[in-house]
Scaffold this motif. Sequence first.
Motif, PDB file in Angstrom:
ATOM      1  N   GLN A 125     -25.033 -18.262 -37.880  1.00 25.03           N
ATOM      2  CA  GLN A 125     -24.876 -16.944 -38.501  1.00 25.03           C
ATOM      3  C   GLN A 125     -26.224 -16.351 -38.892  1.00 25.03           C
ATOM      4  O   GLN A 125     -26.473 -15.983 -40.046  1.00 25.03           O
ATOM      5  CB  GLN A 125     -23.944 -17.040 -39.706  1.00 25.03           C
ATOM      6  CG  GLN A 125     -22.516 -17.346 -39.337  1.00 25.03           C
ATOM      7  CD  GLN A 125     -21.585 -17.351 -40.537  1.00 25.03           C
ATOM      8  OE1 GLN A 125     -21.962 -16.954 -41.633  1.00 25.03           O
ATOM      9  NE2 GLN A 125     -20.367 -17.811 -40.333  1.00 25.03           N
ATOM     10  N   GLU A 126     -27.083 -16.220 -37.888  1.00 27.93           N
ATOM     11  CA  GLU A 126     -28.430 -15.689 -38.175  1.00 27.93           C
ATOM     12  C   GLU A 126     -28.423 -14.193 -38.422  1.00 27.93           C
ATOM     13  O   GLU A 126     -29.407 -13.635 -38.894  1.00 27.93           O
ATOM     14  CB  GLU A 126     -29.376 -16.052 -37.040  1.00 27.93           C
ATOM     15  CG  GLU A 126     -29.665 -17.536 -36.998  1.00 27.93           C
ATOM     16  CD  GLU A 126     -30.618 -17.887 -35.882  1.00 27.93           C
ATOM     17  OE1 GLU A 126     -31.718 -18.362 -36.184  1.00 27.93           O
ATOM     18  OE2 GLU A 126     -30.261 -17.674 -34.722  1.00 27.93           O
ATOM     19  N   THR A 136     -35.043 -17.597 -36.632  1.00 25.72           N
ATOM     20  CA  THR A 136     -35.413 -18.966 -36.285  1.00 25.72           C
ATOM     21  C   THR A 136     -34.675 -19.446 -35.042  1.00 25.72           C
ATOM     22  O   THR A 136     -34.837 -20.570 -34.626  1.00 25.72           O
ATOM     23  CB  THR A 136     -35.087 -19.923 -37.446  1.00 25.72           C
ATOM     24  OG1 THR A 136     -33.665 -19.918 -37.651  1.00 25.72           O
ATOM     25  CG2 THR A 136     -35.778 -19.482 -38.713  1.00 25.72           C
ATOM     26  N   THR A 137     -33.858 -18.594 -34.473  1.00 27.32           N
ATOM     27  CA  THR A 137     -33.018 -19.060 -33.383  1.00 27.32           C
ATOM     28  C   THR A 137     -33.807 -19.430 -32.139  1.00 27.32           C
ATOM     29  O   THR A 137     -34.794 -18.783 -31.796  1.00 27.32           O
ATOM     30  CB  THR A 137     -31.950 -18.019 -33.015  1.00 27.32           C
ATOM     31  OG1 THR A 137     -31.065 -18.590 -32.060  1.00 27.32           O
ATOM     32  CG2 THR A 137     -32.568 -16.773 -32.421  1.00 27.32           C
ATOM     33  N   GLU A 153     -22.486 -10.544 -35.289  1.00 29.97           N
ATOM     34  CA  GLU A 153     -23.090 -11.625 -34.501  1.00 29.97           C
ATOM     35  C   GLU A 153     -23.344 -11.150 -33.073  1.00 29.97           C
ATOM     36  O   GLU A 153     -24.425 -11.375 -32.508  1.00 29.97           O
ATOM     37  CB  GLU A 153     -22.143 -12.823 -34.506  1.00 29.97           C
ATOM     38  CG  GLU A 153     -22.547 -13.976 -33.618  1.00 29.97           C
ATOM     39  CD  GLU A 153     -21.430 -14.998 -33.469  1.00 29.97           C
ATOM     40  OE1 GLU A 153     -21.572 -15.891 -32.619  1.00 29.97           O
ATOM     41  OE2 GLU A 153     -20.417 -14.896 -34.193  1.00 29.97           O
ATOM     42  N   ALA A 154     -22.350 -10.482 -32.473  1.00 29.41           N
ATOM     43  CA  ALA A 154     -22.501  -9.970 -31.107  1.00 29.41           C
ATOM     44  C   ALA A 154     -23.650  -8.971 -31.040  1.00 29.41           C
ATOM     45  O   ALA A 154     -24.486  -9.019 -30.120  1.00 29.41           O
ATOM     46  CB  ALA A 154     -21.200  -9.322 -30.651  1.00 29.41           C
ATOM     47  N   PHE A 316     -35.948 -18.883 -47.538  1.00 29.07           N
ATOM     48  CA  PHE A 316     -34.576 -18.655 -47.066  1.00 29.07           C
ATOM     49  C   PHE A 316     -33.967 -17.484 -47.821  1.00 29.07           C
ATOM     50  O   PHE A 316     -34.056 -17.394 -49.043  1.00 29.07           O
ATOM     51  CB  PHE A 316     -33.746 -19.921 -47.291  1.00 29.07           C
ATOM     52  CG  PHE A 316     -32.289 -19.774 -46.931  1.00 29.07           C
ATOM     53  CD1 PHE A 316     -31.893 -19.771 -45.609  1.00 29.07           C
ATOM     54  CD2 PHE A 316     -31.331 -19.624 -47.919  1.00 29.07           C
ATOM     55  CE1 PHE A 316     -30.554 -19.636 -45.272  1.00 29.07           C
ATOM     56  CE2 PHE A 316     -29.990 -19.489 -47.594  1.00 29.07           C
ATOM     57  CZ  PHE A 316     -29.600 -19.491 -46.260  1.00 29.07           C
ATOM     58  N   LYS A 317     -33.326 -16.570 -47.075  1.00 26.80           N
ATOM     59  CA  LYS A 317     -32.727 -15.385 -47.681  1.00 26.80           C
ATOM     60  C   LYS A 317     -31.322 -15.188 -47.130  1.00 26.80           C
ATOM     61  O   LYS A 317     -31.085 -15.367 -45.945  1.00 26.80           O
ATOM     62  CB  LYS A 317     -33.567 -14.139 -47.374  1.00 26.80           C
ATOM     63  CG  LYS A 317     -35.007 -14.210 -47.877  1.00 26.80           C
ATOM     64  CD  LYS A 317     -35.804 -13.016 -47.391  1.00 26.80           C
ATOM     65  CE  LYS A 317     -37.271 -13.128 -47.795  1.00 26.80           C
ATOM     66  NZ  LYS A 317     -38.072 -12.004 -47.256  1.00 26.80           N
ATOM     67  N   VAL A 318     -30.432 -14.796 -48.008  1.00 27.23           N
ATOM     68  CA  VAL A 318     -29.070 -14.488 -47.582  1.00 27.23           C
ATOM     69  C   VAL A 318     -28.477 -13.499 -48.575  1.00 27.23           C
ATOM     70  O   VAL A 318     -28.688 -13.622 -49.787  1.00 27.23           O
ATOM     71  CB  VAL A 318     -28.209 -15.773 -47.489  1.00 27.23           C
ATOM     72  CG1 VAL A 318     -28.051 -16.430 -48.852  1.00 27.23           C
ATOM     73  CG2 VAL A 318     -26.869 -15.495 -46.844  1.00 27.23           C
TER      74      VAL A 318
END
Length: 393
Positions: A125-126, A136-137, A153-154, A316-318
């Motif tokens: 879930q980037e 980071t993917t 996501e798409a 890290f951020k969310v």
Amino acid sequence: MVRLLISTGEVSGDLQGSLLIHALKAEALRRGIELEILALGGPRMKAAGAELIADTAPMGAIGLWEAVPLIVPTLRLQAKVDRLLAQRPPDAVVLIDYVGANARLGTRLRKLRPSLPITYYIAPQEWAWRFGDGSTTQLLDFTDQILAIFPAEAEFYAERGAKVTWVGHPLLDSFQDLPERQESRRALGLDPDAPVLLLVPASRPQELRYLMPALARAAAMLQQRCPGLQVLVPAGLERFEQPLAEALAAAGVRNGRVIPAAAADGLKKQLAASADVALGKSGTVNLELALQGVPQVVGYRVSRATAFVARHVLRFKVDHISPVNLLLKERLVPELLQDEFTPEALVELAQPLLDDGSPERNAMLHGYGRLRATLGEPGVTTRASRAIFDQLM
């Protein structure tokens, strides 16, 4: 004959893998294809008809130190997989969630067999979280197609040049016919008139340690305010059953029931249908509860060392941790992280949700109605299985 390798891990990945296997077998039959499925997964995938290479359902951890005990088992598993794939090479690979292990496997397979079709289903879930300022993917380096379960996501992966198909969320396939509340309570042997609290603490061993004590204490405190409150806890794995029961007893929960792992899967919908409110971890279970209209409070904790590194070193951020909030892009479901995840905070947020007429409960249930529109349409695993076979034909 077509031989597929499906790789996933943890309890949720095993469940999603089993649902996909059923759809793949049906699609193979429709196309007149003889199908063999090798799997890195768990007992659900084996029961669905896959040949299980290794049980990865218990091998889940979030955090740096939490993952250390899994290093040696992971290296042994990697060697076993390498030997098997050399002897019985697959015609295509499907990776489901389980990002760390699957990224390593995908990268290795791309180097060894550059033309091997690799599909990622339920990708990281980037689109929701990030480290530092960038992505980071590494999925684009080894993945031929991504079957997205969320619109965001798409969009995220398509903007980065991936071949993406939005298939919708697989929960839609199994949450069409839902049980009735009173019937579920009778089936579970519950008092039909007393309120029910559902705790959903753990699919990983670390979560028993970091989440369950606070959840159990919150349950005991809610019972003090509401003496008739019934407490149910489904066990994600058989080895969780005793620690869960011990945590309830240690917190002083009266008559708390741990649902054995062997029965919990089959009773999942009945448990949710019976519940007035749920407390637990963030994850797919939040969507399951939302689809059944169960008000909830969610949270998460990791070790202090892991939290420090994530915040101050990896940056890290969310915006949100619950998929419900991520999809709606708002804080519909209350979230508690790290030091905020306390019994007292859980109780204060859960208490108004137990009241049928409260504004908090009504607002959450209304938001769940909006959430449903973001998940697509039923037939998800059928669309996914067709895309996997189309890549081969």
